[in-house]
Design an enzyme around this catalytic site. Structure first.
Site, PDB file in Angstrom:
ATOM      1  N   GLU A  67      37.844  21.818  35.522  1.00  0.00           N
ATOM      2  CA  GLU A  67      37.494  20.996  35.068  1.00  0.00           C
ATOM      3  C   GLU A  67      37.904  20.022  36.111  1.00  0.00           C
ATOM      4  OE1 GLU A  67      39.479  22.407  31.304  1.00  0.00           O
ATOM      5  OE2 GLU A  67      39.700  22.238  33.580  1.00  0.00           O
ATOM      6  N   ARG A 205      43.604  47.906  41.019  1.00  0.00           N
ATOM      7  CA  ARG A 205      45.173  47.643  41.442  1.00  0.00           C
ATOM      8  C   ARG A 205      44.827  46.001  41.572  1.00  0.00           C
ATOM      9  NH1 ARG A 205      47.938  52.511  44.684  1.00  0.00           N
ATOM     10  NH2 ARG A 205      47.580  54.272  43.152  1.00  0.00           N
ATOM     11  N   LEU A 225      51.303  53.461  45.272  1.00  0.00           N
ATOM     12  CA  LEU A 225      51.289  52.798  44.754  1.00  0.00           C
ATOM     13  C   LEU A 225      50.666  51.714  45.313  1.00  0.00           C
ATOM     14  CD1 LEU A 225      53.615  53.332  42.003  1.00  0.00           C
ATOM     15  CD2 LEU A 225      51.564  54.830  41.956  1.00  0.00           C
ATOM     16  N   LEU A 309      52.304  59.176  30.118  1.00  0.00           N
ATOM     17  CA  LEU A 309      50.730  58.673  29.010  1.00  0.00           C
ATOM     18  C   LEU A 309      51.006  58.790  27.500  1.00  0.00           C
ATOM     19  CD1 LEU A 309      48.010  59.953  32.270  1.00  0.00           C
ATOM     20  CD2 LEU A 309      48.884  56.618  31.383  1.00  0.00           C
TER      21      LEU A 309
END
Length: 349
Positions: A67, A205, A225, A309
């Protein structure tokens, strides 16, 4: 891969115009993907006589809100008192890193504000709307709420579920295996992803706060990673290594980005490597999620092996599952995790 700018219309109706301008807010807000956490992504548009005279978005955590940037972008400030401000999330009414946005809206005598959705943050939730209404501003709320919630799904999950937004991700063969059976790193992992999907994975990622793997994945795959195929920040690397068996010359110890090793032996810091001691007699998944929440890491990719997982799946601790399925078959190997019956959608590159 499976995963669970607007064109103007001719003579649109008022509700259609409101939807168009809120979608413009969402487009602006999305430019800051991965840069505003733990704040939400917010865009704002100021319209006078059907024309956009100002716009802005929250570009980075700690910097001015949408804003503020939208109001500052208006060249002729006298038009503000005859304009409508559109914003995808309720303007804040409390002091944080920046002053309350509702105060600036009231100060500039903006007569009408259209809000995509209320802010679920208890510090705001309805208070911003109420303060504007008490100041005589006409407020319309609840425009394109589903789209607004989707954009800020990470922020909303943190507020409503008191945990990070969790994405489970793996690649599998057509016959349902994620890897060959391997006992050491001398045998390389099965190649399932192609160059396009790898690029998309790296893009993903950059949008999340952290990425997690278990001991076996760290040992057998020696993953980095990090992000090399897309411009953006690296996620915080999280490794479960109870007995600290991952060799120090592995990629996760390259000090290129913050890396947290969850273990049962020590609590110390070595450069960018943070050893976080956990009580492995307890449920470490919940301990890890608590660590993320305490450190304002609002989203997590779980890329570990099947066991890790499946643990998240069995505990119903996930929000999205991203599965890449190749055409190849291998006959036998490490089974892919098993999901409950859920609605799936496909993303085509």
């Amino acid at each position: 891969m499976e995963i669970s700018d607007n064109n103007t219309c001719s003579d649109p109706q008022p509700d259609e115009r409101a939807s168009q301008f809120i979608h413009r807010c969402l487009t602006l807000a999305s430019f800051a993907q991965g840069k505003t956490a733990p704040n939400p992504m917010v865009g704002a548009v100021i319209v006078h006589n059907g024309l956009i005279i100002g716009q802005g978005y929250h570009q980075r955590y700690g910097e001015p809100h949408a804003e503020v940037n939208a109001i500052n972008s208006v060249k002729d400030k006298s038009l503000l008192s005859k304009s409508t401000l559109y914003v995808n999330l309720e303007p804040c009414s409390h002091f944080g890193k920046t002053p309350p946005c509702v105060d600036l809206i009231i100060e500039n005598k903006i007569p009408k504000v259209v809000v995509g959705m209320a802010d679920p943050n208890p510090k705001v939730n309805g208070k911003g709307i109420g303060k504007m209404q008490n100041a005589g501003i006409e407020v319309i709320a609840g425009i394109e709420q589903e789209a607004c919630r989707h954009l800020n799904k990470r922020f909303i999950t943190n507020i409503e579920k008191h945990r990070p937004f969790i994405i489970l991700k793996w690649a599998q063969t057509a016959d349902g295996f994620i890897d060959k059976k391997r006992e050491n790193a001398d045998l390389p992992p099965l190649k399932i992803s192609d160059s396009v999907s790898k690029t998309l994975n790296h893009k993903g990622r950059t949008q999340e706060a952290a990425i997690l793997v278990g001991t076996r994945t760290a040992l057998l795959d020696n993953p980095k990673l990090t992000v090399t195929k897309w411009a953006g920040k690296n996620p915080v690397r999280l490794i479960i290594d109870r007995n600290l068996v991952v060799p120090k010359d592995y990629n996760i110890f390259d000090n290129t980005t913050k890396t947290v090793i969850f273990n049962d032996l020590k609590q110390e810091t070595d450069g960018n490597i943070f050893y976080e001691k956990l009580d492995f007699s307890k449920n470490i998944i919940f301990l890890i999620l608590n660590y993320l929440s305490e450190n304002s890491l609002e989203s997590l990719i779980v890329e570990g092996g099947r066991q890790l997982l499946q643990s998240f799946i069995d505990k119903k601790l996930w929000d999205e599952v991203h599965i890449e399925t190749s055409n190849q078959t291998i006959g036998r190997g490490i089974d892919a995790p098993r999901l409950p019956n859920i609605r799936r959608s496909k993303i085509h590159s």
